[in-house]
Design an enzyme around this catalytic site. Structure first.
Site: not given
Ligand code: ADP
Ligand code: TRP
Length: 324
Positions: A193, A190, A111
């Site tokens: 969201k 990757k 951030k």
């Molecule tokens: P985002 O990046 O969409 O905000 P989060 O940070 O809320 O997702 O991730 C929630 C869980 O899902 C975490 O444990 C994270 O490691 C897993 N995760 C999120 N995106 C991926 C991805 N592209 N590949 C594998 N695992 C993921």
């Protein structure tokens, strides 16, 4: 052995969340004393600042828990804020936490790197997460790769507290699913969201197919042989395919002479089929909010009982009590 994990109710879960973390919750459940899964609404407050959205997304996440196959008879399902003992424990852990440890944590660092100002909630986020884990004497925490750092912080804090005040907390271990790795998004980055490149578990099938048909691919001639392991579409397809289907697709890539449109259609088909039972259960539980509320209330009752026991232990070990 206690397994525990949490998901933030920050939006509709995508394939990365499901294959990277959520799917494992289901395989690891078995006994409701051993498997604890919760909705991290206090963590979500560091990013969601809209009361209707936060409360609706908290409910939707509970529906998602049930839809993916978490069974209230086999796991304890609850909302983070229903266990106030966790926030009390957070304070005890904060007093054992060097600033430098949090300055190195990625959410905060990223951030700042973007030139945004972070609040103390985001800065201390890993300590709340440590409290989430330590409050239930958790042994194993299934998470995606990016959460491993927070598990290190949790262990550090537990060790520091134990060093100052005697054995209090169990040191938890992260359980990262190696096979899934990083799930790529529709743009090859990757899936996340924050990058607007997601394919969701609960999503209108037609809309999803459109998104899949627009996935970025390279522009090599059709007849060229291609390395499947470096191709986005193949990596996504692999998540759903049986060994046999995967092998077939792999051979097709190595042979060349196919169009990406063909792979996209197959990906849309296989994903639709794979998530169909989850979508069905989602609709069923969404139509029965009182059942969902009851599950969460019962989960909170069980979770609180455990957290109260651990908080009591921590408080008396560090002197937050009147001498006997
Ligand atoms: P985002 O990046 O969409 O905000 P989060 O940070 O809320 O997702 O991730 C929630 C869980 O899902 C975490 O444990 C994270 O490691 C897993 N995760 C999120 N995106 C991926 C991805 N592209 N590949 C594998 N695992 C993921
Ligand atoms: N920080 C986790 C994430 O963004 C969610 C979370 C909060 C969590 N507390 C937890 C995960 C405790 C595991 C254990 O994905």
């Amino acid at each position: 052995m206690r397994i525990l994990s949490g998901i933030q109710p920050t939006g509709n879960p995508h394939w990365g969340n499901y294959f990277g973390a959520n799917r494992q919750y289901v395989t690891l459940q078995g006994n409701k004393d051993d498997a604890f899964y919760f909705i991290a609404n206090l963590h979500a407050l560091t990013t969601v600042r809209d009361k209707e959205r936060l409360s609706q997304q908290t409910f939707d996440m509970a529906v998602y828990f049930l839809a993916i196959g978490l069974d209230p008879e086999k796991s304890t399902l609850f909302v983070q804020s229903d266990v106030p003992e966790v926030t009390e424990l957070t304070w005890l852990l904060l007093t054992c936490c060097p600033m430098g440890l949090l300055e190195r944590c990625h959410a905060y660092k990223e951030k700042l790197a973007k030139g945004l100002t972070a609040d103390a909630g985001l800065f201390t986020y890993p300590v709340l997460m440590a409290a989430d884990i330590l409050a239930y004497d958790s042994d194993l925490v299934p998470v995606g790769e990016d959460q491993q750092q927070h598990l290190e912080v949790t262990r550090d804090l537990a060790q520091t507290f134990n060093y100052h005040f005697g054995e209090t907390f169990i040191l938890p271990k992260a359980y990262v699913v190696p096979a899934a790795g990083k799930v790529p998004g529709t743009d090859g980055e990757k899936m996340s969201k924050s990058y607007n490149n997601t394919l969701e578990v609960i999503e209108d099938v037609k809309a999803q197919k459109k998104k899949i048909m627009r996935i970025e691919t390279d522009c090599r001639p059709m007849e060229d042989p291609k390395d499947p392991e470096t191709d986005n579409l193949y990596l996504l397809y692999k998540l759903f395919a049986s060994d046999e289907q995967r092998q077939e697709m792999e051979e097709m890539y190595r042979r060349g002479g196919f169009g990406y449109g063909q792979v996209k259609k197959e990906l849309a088909r296989i994903a639709e089929e794979y998530f169909a039972p989850i979508r069905e259960r989602y609709a069923k539980f969404q139509a029965d909010p009182s059942f969902v509320r009851d599950v969460l209330a019962e989960g909170a009752r069980r979770a609180r009982a455990k957290a109260a026991e651990v908080l009591d232990r921590a408080q008396s070990n560090c002197g937050i009590c009147i001498p006997k």
